[in-house]
Design a protein around this motif. Structure first.
Motif, short mmCIF file in Angstrom:
data_model
loop_
_atom_site.label_atom_id
_atom_site.label_comp_id
_atom_site.label_asym_id
_atom_site.label_seq_id
_atom_site.Cartn_x
_atom_site.Cartn_y
_atom_site.Cartn_z
N THR A 137 6.01 6.81 -1.61
CA THR A 137 5.75 8.37 -1.43
C THR A 137 5.84 9.32 -2.80
N GLY A 138 5.90 8.85 -3.70
CA GLY A 138 5.99 9.44 -5.01
C GLY A 138 7.21 10.15 -5.33
N SER A 139 8.39 9.75 -4.57
CA SER A 139 9.48 10.32 -4.89
C SER A 139 10.38 9.57 -5.99
N ALA A 140 9.84 8.41 -6.40
CA ALA A 140 10.41 7.73 -7.59
C ALA A 140 9.21 7.22 -8.37
N PRO B 67 0.77 -1.15 0.17
CA PRO B 67 -0.05 0.25 -0.01
C PRO B 67 0.85 1.35 -0.02
N PRO B 68 0.35 2.24 -0.55
CA PRO B 68 1.34 3.66 -0.73
C PRO B 68 0.87 4.40 0.59
N GLY B 69 1.90 5.38 0.80
CA GLY B 69 1.75 6.03 2.14
C GLY B 69 2.37 5.61 3.18
N THR B 70 1.76 6.11 4.37
CA THR B 70 2.30 5.83 5.45
C THR B 70 2.50 4.31 6.00
#
Length: 338
Positions: free
Chosen positions: A211-214, A73-76
């Motif tokens: 986190t959308g950094s890549a 899952p994305p995020g935290t």
């Protein structure tokens, strides 16, 4: 919260890479040190150098692991799963090092991810989506079958090695095989670096993607260099407790059988990493090859009670790290909801 967790995952992944090198350098040097093919210091320096080169050699396995874990899952929640899984795997590596027992860092990491993923579901958080069957088969089957294949190949390889050297004097046989072991120590470390360095690279890449950094299309160079340097740094410190187990406590081996085991292990790691793009546990491959080569002798040399204890640790690695990963995630979960 998300930037803090991302930083924690990167730091924990670096610690895992260091412990991975510290824990697994024994696989490269144990046989060579046992047969006095290399001095311990020289063997460790050689293994660290080639582990560094191996970790920088390719990225195909890292891409494979990212694909296999794309249900994260994305995020935290995804970051928390990665963080607790890596901490659980690192804790298991420390425990097995202290006990002097060779174990798979790959299995430990997978177990931690499974346990943390289940705990995420129990806390009503986002669940990990099932990975495609093809990925599961390519991930699990090689890890399960590799020890059996390594044992059988090493056992069988002793026959042609003995036949080829049947007319040589014992002194010449030992001298030649010690030279081969010196070379194969570097070759095996190269294969292990290729395999192990990309586990850490995949963990950091998954965190960055979450986190959308890549974007997952390419692997940032700093990630690969970061993993390679820490893997090599851990190798320099050398976990001698496990080296003693592999070299002395499982089976009695001579230089010929030592070089046979190292040759089989090196070939399996390189072929699986470069040609087949499949993950293997260097620990299980080398330990099984050493026992297989040592078992092919005219006298009983395998210390079966010790081998059974190692096998029990291998079987218990995934359940133990899954449980630890779940407990750590549950402990962390209140912070995710705040």
């Amino acid at each position: 919260m998300e930037p803090l967790l991302l930083g924690a995952v990167i730091v924990a992944a670096g610690g895992f890479a260091f412990l991975n090198g510290f824990h697994d350098v024994s696989n490269s040097v144990a046989a060579a040190v046992r047969t006095r093919a290399l001095a311990p210091t020289v063997a460790v320096l050689l293994a660290a150098l080639f582990a560094l080169l191996g970790a920088l050699l390719g990225t195909s396995l890292a891409v494979f692991f990212v694909g296999a874990a794309r249900g994260l899952p994305p995020g935290t929640n995804g970051l928390a799963i990665l963080l607790t899984a890596v901490v659980a795997a690192s804790g298991w590596n420390v425990l097995t090092w202290y006990r002097g027992t060779p174990s798979s860092s790959t299995h430990a990491l997978l177990g931690g991810i499974v346990g943390a993923g289940i705990a995420s579901r129990l806390t009503s958080g986002p669940a990990m989506e099932g990975a495609p069957e093809g990925f599961l088969l390519r991930l699990i089957l090689p890890l399960l079958l590799a020890p059996v294949i390594a044992y059988l190949l090493a056992y069988l390889a002793v026959f042609p090695a003995t036949w080829l050297l049947r007319h040589a004097s014992p002194a010449r046989v030992n001298r030649g095989n010690r030279m081969a072991q010196a070379v194969l120590t570097g070759v095996f470390a190269l294969g292990q670096g290729l395999q192990d360095g990309q586990r850490t690279t995949a963990v950091i890449l998954l965190a960055l993607i979450g986190t959308g950094s890549a974007d997952g299309v390419g692997i940032p160079m700093w990630v690969q260099v970061f993993a390679a340097l820490l893997l090599a740094a851990g190798s320099l410190f050398g976990g001698w407790r496990i080296t003693h187990t592999l070299g002395h406590r499982l089976v009695h081996i001579d230089p010929m059988r030592g070089s046979t085991a190292q040759g089989v292990g090196s070939a399996m790691l390189l072929v699986s990493g470069i040609v087949l793009h499949l993950p293997l546990s260097g620990t299980q491959v080398m330990a099984s090859a050493i026992v297989g080569a040592g078992a092919n002798q005219p006298f009983a040399s395998v210390r079966r009670p010790r081998v059974v204890r190692v096998l029990l640790v291998w079987l218990g690695t995934v359940p133990a790290t899954a449980l630890l990963g779940a407990v750590l995630f549950l402990a962390l979960s209140p912070l995710l909801q705040s």
